[in-house]
Design a protein around this motif. Sequence first.
Motif, PDB file in Angstrom:
ATOM      1  N   ILE A 160      32.909   7.168 -41.451  1.00 37.36           N
ATOM      2  CA  ILE A 160      32.457   6.110 -40.455  1.00 37.36           C
ATOM      3  C   ILE A 160      31.139   5.285 -40.806  1.00 37.36           C
ATOM      4  CG2 ILE A 160      31.731   5.888 -37.970  1.00 37.36           C
ATOM      5  CD1 ILE A 160      34.304   7.664 -37.409  1.00 37.36           C
ATOM      6  N   LEU A 161      30.301   6.542 -41.276  1.00 38.66           N
ATOM      7  CA  LEU A 161      28.764   6.135 -41.667  1.00 38.66           C
ATOM      8  C   LEU A 161      28.720   5.479 -42.693  1.00 38.66           C
ATOM      9  CD1 LEU A 161      27.079   9.559 -40.603  1.00 38.66           C
ATOM     10  CD2 LEU A 161      26.889   7.554 -39.245  1.00 38.66           C
ATOM     11  N   SER A 162      29.652   5.735 -43.596  1.00 34.49           N
ATOM     12  CA  SER A 162      29.882   5.102 -44.913  1.00 34.49           C
ATOM     13  C   SER A 162      30.081   3.679 -45.002  1.00 34.49           C
ATOM     14  CB  SER A 162      30.633   5.778 -46.112  1.00 34.49           C
ATOM     15  OG  SER A 162      30.188   7.112 -46.320  1.00 34.49           O
ATOM     16  N   MET A 163      31.364   3.300 -44.342  1.00 36.79           N
ATOM     17  CA  MET A 163      31.904   2.159 -44.040  1.00 36.79           C
ATOM     18  C   MET A 163      30.955   1.437 -43.307  1.00 36.79           C
ATOM     19  SD  MET A 163      34.563   1.655 -45.748  1.00 36.79           S
ATOM     20  CE  MET A 163      34.949   0.091 -44.841  1.00 36.79           C
ATOM     21  N   LYS A 164      30.001   1.723 -42.317  1.00 37.92           N
ATOM     22  CA  LYS A 164      29.089   1.069 -41.569  1.00 37.92           C
ATOM     23  C   LYS A 164      27.834   0.502 -42.639  1.00 37.92           C
ATOM     24  CE  LYS A 164      29.816   2.257 -36.701  1.00 37.92           C
ATOM     25  NZ  LYS A 164      29.286   3.063 -35.670  1.00 37.92           N
ATOM     26  N   VAL A 193      38.432   4.872 -38.670  1.00 37.98           N
ATOM     27  CA  VAL A 193      37.238   4.011 -39.076  1.00 37.98           C
ATOM     28  C   VAL A 193      37.358   2.654 -38.657  1.00 37.98           C
ATOM     29  CG1 VAL A 193      36.461   2.826 -41.305  1.00 37.98           C
ATOM     30  CG2 VAL A 193      36.703   5.298 -41.239  1.00 37.98           C
ATOM     31  N   ILE A 194      38.784   1.994 -38.670  1.00 45.97           N
ATOM     32  CA  ILE A 194      38.954   0.692 -38.341  1.00 45.97           C
ATOM     33  C   ILE A 194      38.612   0.365 -36.986  1.00 45.97           C
ATOM     34  CG2 ILE A 194      40.886  -1.229 -37.937  1.00 45.97           C
ATOM     35  CD1 ILE A 194      42.417   0.257 -40.391  1.00 45.97           C
ATOM     36  N   ALA A 195      38.820   1.422 -36.158  1.00 51.29           N
ATOM     37  CA  ALA A 195      38.627   1.107 -34.732  1.00 51.29           C
ATOM     38  C   ALA A 195      37.256   1.247 -34.483  1.00 51.29           C
ATOM     39  CB  ALA A 195      39.076   2.552 -33.693  1.00 51.29           C
ATOM     40  N   GLU A 196      36.283   2.112 -35.056  1.00 50.18           N
ATOM     41  CA  GLU A 196      34.732   1.986 -34.883  1.00 50.18           C
ATOM     42  C   GLU A 196      34.288   0.711 -35.628  1.00 50.18           C
ATOM     43  OE1 GLU A 196      31.923   3.970 -34.428  1.00 50.18           O
ATOM     44  OE2 GLU A 196      33.206   5.534 -33.368  1.00 50.18           O
ATOM     45  N   LEU A 197      34.894   0.442 -36.746  1.00 50.44           N
ATOM     46  CA  LEU A 197      34.214  -0.945 -37.114  1.00 50.44           C
ATOM     47  C   LEU A 197      34.490  -2.160 -36.162  1.00 50.44           C
ATOM     48  CD1 LEU A 197      35.148  -0.728 -41.046  1.00 50.44           C
ATOM     49  CD2 LEU A 197      32.827  -0.274 -39.920  1.00 50.44           C
ATOM     50  N   GLU A 198      35.640  -2.152 -35.851  1.00 50.03           N
ATOM     51  CA  GLU A 198      36.274  -3.209 -34.663  1.00 50.03           C
ATOM     52  C   GLU A 198      35.221  -3.162 -33.484  1.00 50.03           C
ATOM     53  OE1 GLU A 198      40.614  -4.518 -36.536  1.00 50.03           O
ATOM     54  OE2 GLU A 198      40.512  -3.178 -34.656  1.00 50.03           O
ATOM     55  N   ALA A 199      34.942  -1.925 -33.271  1.00 52.15           N
ATOM     56  CA  ALA A 199      34.139  -1.814 -32.034  1.00 52.15           C
ATOM     57  C   ALA A 199      32.870  -2.326 -32.169  1.00 52.15           C
ATOM     58  CB  ALA A 199      34.292  -0.650 -31.272  1.00 52.15           C
ATOM     59  N   GLY A 200      32.494  -2.391 -33.353  1.00 51.49           N
ATOM     60  CA  GLY A 200      31.175  -2.908 -33.703  1.00 51.49           C
ATOM     61  C   GLY A 200      31.185  -4.347 -34.102  1.00 51.49           C
ATOM     62  N   GLY A 201      32.182  -5.091 -34.134  1.00 54.62           N
ATOM     63  CA  GLY A 201      32.081  -6.473 -34.090  1.00 54.62           C
ATOM     64  C   GLY A 201      32.554  -6.984 -35.701  1.00 54.62           C
ATOM     65  N   ILE A 202      32.952  -5.983 -36.508  1.00 56.30           N
ATOM     66  CA  ILE A 202      33.555  -6.259 -37.881  1.00 56.30           C
ATOM     67  C   ILE A 202      34.953  -6.481 -37.736  1.00 56.30           C
ATOM     68  CG2 ILE A 202      33.626  -5.224 -40.219  1.00 56.30           C
ATOM     69  CD1 ILE A 202      30.905  -3.811 -39.339  1.00 56.30           C
ATOM     70  N   SER A 203      35.370  -7.451 -38.641  1.00 50.89           N
ATOM     71  CA  SER A 203      36.729  -7.670 -38.602  1.00 50.89           C
ATOM     72  C   SER A 203      37.335  -6.983 -39.775  1.00 50.89           C
ATOM     73  CB  SER A 203      37.034  -9.326 -38.742  1.00 50.89           C
ATOM     74  OG  SER A 203      37.256  -9.726 -39.902  1.00 50.89           O
ATOM     75  N   THR A 218      49.246   0.303 -51.982  1.00 51.21           N
ATOM     76  CA  THR A 218      49.400  -1.037 -52.377  1.00 51.21           C
ATOM     77  C   THR A 218      48.733  -1.934 -51.476  1.00 51.21           C
ATOM     78  OG1 THR A 218      51.317  -0.878 -50.559  1.00 51.21           O
ATOM     79  CG2 THR A 218      52.040  -0.613 -52.916  1.00 51.21           C
ATOM     80  N   LYS A 219      47.845  -1.216 -50.805  1.00 52.44           N
ATOM     81  CA  LYS A 219      46.971  -2.326 -49.888  1.00 52.44           C
ATOM     82  C   LYS A 219      45.312  -1.670 -50.102  1.00 52.44           C
ATOM     83  CE  LYS A 219      50.141  -2.808 -46.306  1.00 52.44           C
ATOM     84  NZ  LYS A 219      50.804  -2.107 -44.910  1.00 52.44           N
ATOM     85  N   MET A 220      44.584  -2.626 -49.790  1.00 53.19           N
ATOM     86  CA  MET A 220      43.310  -2.495 -49.878  1.00 53.19           C
ATOM     87  C   MET A 220      42.702  -2.796 -48.243  1.00 53.19           C
ATOM     88  SD  MET A 220      41.199  -5.791 -51.606  1.00 53.19           S
ATOM     89  CE  MET A 220      41.898  -7.452 -51.143  1.00 53.19           C
ATOM     90  N   LEU A 221      41.605  -2.176 -48.075  1.00 56.84           N
ATOM     91  CA  LEU A 221      41.002  -2.647 -46.725  1.00 56.84           C
ATOM     92  C   LEU A 221      39.805  -3.580 -47.000  1.00 56.84           C
ATOM     93  CD1 LEU A 221      39.608  -0.207 -43.793  1.00 56.84           C
ATOM     94  CD2 LEU A 221      38.136  -1.839 -44.828  1.00 56.84           C
ATOM     95  N   VAL A 222      39.942  -4.866 -46.148  1.00 50.30           N
ATOM     96  CA  VAL A 222      38.532  -5.643 -46.490  1.00 50.30           C
ATOM     97  C   VAL A 222      38.110  -5.643 -44.809  1.00 50.30           C
ATOM     98  CG1 VAL A 222      38.457  -8.041 -46.811  1.00 50.30           C
ATOM     99  CG2 VAL A 222      40.545  -7.083 -47.756  1.00 50.30           C
ATOM    100  N   ALA A 223      37.042  -5.512 -44.946  1.00 45.74           N
ATOM    101  CA  ALA A 223      35.768  -5.737 -43.725  1.00 45.74           C
ATOM    102  C   ALA A 223      35.121  -6.850 -43.770  1.00 45.74           C
ATOM    103  CB  ALA A 223      35.208  -4.076 -43.591  1.00 45.74           C
TER     104      ALA A 223
END
Length: 226
Positions: A160-164, A193-203, A218-223
């Motif tokens: 979570i810290l790394s993605m933020k 991680v997705i829930a935390e980012l979205e709660a912080g206003g990141i799509s 087969t998938k990447m995450l895009v934030a």
Amino acid sequence: MELSSVVPWGRSLSEYKEMFSLSNRDLSKKILGCGDGPASFNAELTEKNGNVISVDPIYQFSADQIQSRIDEVYSQVVEQVSKNKDDYVWKNIPHVEALGKARMQAMRLFLADYRVAKESGRYLNASLPALPFDDGEFEIALCSHYLFLYSEHVSQNQHILSMKELCRIAKEVRVYPLLSLRDNQESPHLQPVIAELEAGGISVSLVEVGYEFQKGATKMLVAKSV
Ligand SMILES: C[S@@+](CC[C@H](N)C(=O)[O-])C[C@H]1O[C@@H](n2cnc3c(N)ncnc32)[C@H](O)[C@@H]1O
């Protein structure tokens, strides 16, 4: 970080392009490669006039030190992949020998560039979750084969810290793969991680890519900061 705990294994620019669906327009942007290790992404993109900085804790070591570690572990890694052949999709890379050759070629390109560019600021010794950059300094940050893949060793909080942190320094963050190395299943950290980012206003979106080597990856995450 002890060099003896590092297993250097690097990918090429063409693999980065596929893993992250990078268009020519994307490649002309200011890019951070986080955890690039011995990948030749930076060397090859710089050669094509790209604007890229790589960070990794292994950049505290010299080219000679990294080279000897590669020589030490190379055959062990190839043997390990051979044993677990069924965990991989042998399409673009047809067999284990071709894999070894491709990885060695990428690592050789990296080492040659790293020897001359270490002082240029393109290879920085830095680690998640704290990066030495200003807010929004990069247009794109990429993270290949570190977050989510090593879910057993890197805690959920560290994810979570790394993605933020990546979202702080880059307008768009792409991460691949999203499966854990242990069982080739979706990382248990992905949804929190997705829930935390979205709660912080990141799509956040999960986007199909045209690359699959680890079966099911087969998938990447895009934030994106909105
Ligand atoms: C499997 S390698 C992937 C290398 C490259 N990204 C590629 O796909 O070819 C994982 C990399 O993550 C780096 N790493 C480990 N801990 C890290 C941290 N806290 N922050 C950034 N990178 C880290 C390792 O040093 C290693 O080079």
